[in-house]
Design a protein around this motif. Structure first.
Motif, mmCIF file in Angstrom:
data_model
loop_
_atom_site.group_PDB
_atom_site.id
_atom_site.type_symbol
_atom_site.label_atom_id
_atom_site.label_comp_id
_atom_site.label_asym_id
_atom_site.label_seq_id
_atom_site.Cartn_x
_atom_site.Cartn_y
_atom_site.Cartn_z
ATOM 1 N N MET A 136 0.821 -1.210 0.000
ATOM 2 C CA MET A 136 0.000 0.000 0.000
ATOM 3 C C MET A 136 0.853 1.258 0.000
ATOM 4 N N LEU A 175 -9.549 -3.053 -0.437
ATOM 5 C CA LEU A 175 -9.194 -1.694 -0.040
ATOM 6 C C LEU A 175 -8.631 -0.862 -1.186
ATOM 7 N N GLU A 234 -1.801 3.841 6.706
ATOM 8 C CA GLU A 234 -2.449 3.965 5.400
ATOM 9 C C GLU A 234 -3.970 3.865 5.487
ATOM 10 N N TYR A 235 -4.496 3.635 6.691
ATOM 11 C CA TYR A 235 -5.931 3.477 6.879
ATOM 12 C C TYR A 235 -6.508 4.647 7.663
ATOM 13 N N TYR A 288 -9.331 2.657 3.289
ATOM 14 C CA TYR A 288 -7.972 2.774 2.772
ATOM 15 C C TYR A 288 -7.773 4.180 2.194
#
Length: 240
Positions: A41, A69, A164-165, A178
């Motif tokens: 990610m 995501l 990253e979330y 996400y």
């Protein structure tokens, strides 16, 4: 065909095999090799690829969970030792489903399928970037798994950034998105206020502010020095 791809797999031997097959049989650019979903990610935030070779069985976050995501248009070639995920895999933009151990014959067949998929792509207008939400927009949609969930802004207690979330929290549920917190902040307006590097709160649903902390629902959220003045300016407008 000059395509850009990324390998995501927690097994070094599987990564090495795919890399060798790509180099020996295609003209593709292998832009990177990631050994877990979080690493992938971060890579995808900084790089643009045409498709992914994505392993399904990985620790912490599986390939299927990662696929859910990613942006809906992301094209994927799943790689796994298990056949039972095949049907579910095609709920995404799946080009092929490769069973391990991947043979040269099967990989060559996959390359033909992959290049055919890109050769047939229609020319489409670019998708406009999201603009800031109107103060009275009232709702937005959150992608969770294969579903787009409609969420009312008035129901949201706070957003919590986690690398990253972003964790979106209401009084009834929590949803994992996400996105980066700063990206979500750019789409929000009053009554949402940033109070910390990791938190955005709905000022209409606060229960109290005490000892440099905000209380909302069952959560106690710290107010950082960086955002304190801006937050208190909003609160002071409603102070009797």
């Amino acid at each position: 065909m000059n395509l850009r791809c990324l390998i995501i797999d927690d097994e070094p031997n599987a990564v090495s095999l795919l890399e060798m097959l790509i180099v020996q049989t295609t003209q593709w650019q292998l832009l990177g090799k990631c050994y877990n979903a979080l690493e992938a990610m971060d890579f995808l935030k900084k790089n643009t690829v045409d498709f992914l070779f994505l392993d399904i069985n990985m620790p912490h976050l599986t390939g299927m969970e990662l696929a859910a995501l990613l942006p809906r248009e992301t094209k994927i070639v799943f790689t796994t030792a298990y056949a039972e995920h095949a049907a579910e895999s095609y709920t995404y933009q799946t080009i092929d489903y490769l069973l391990k151990p991947i043979t040269l014959k099967r990989f060559v067949a996959a390359t033909q399928k992959i290049e055919a998929a890109f050769a047939q792509l229609p020319v489409t207008a670019p998708i406009p970037s999201p603009t800031a939400a109107e103060p009275d927009a009232g709702h937005f949609f959150v992608k969770t798994g294969k579903t787009l969930r409609r969420v009312l802004l008035n129901d949201i207690l706070y957003f919590e950034g986690e690398k990253e979330y972003v964790r979106l929290v209401t009084s009834a549920e929590e949803l994992l998105v996400y996105r980066r917190l700063k990206d979500i902040e750019s789409q929000l307006a009053h009554p949402f206020v940033r109070v910390h590097n990791s938190y955005i709160v709905n000022t209409q649903l606060l229960s109290k502010v005490q000892d440099n902390h905000i209380h909302t629902g069952s959560k106690q959220i710290p107010i950082s020095e960086k955002f304190r003045d801006g937050f208190m300016a909003v609160i002071n407008k409603r102070l009797f």
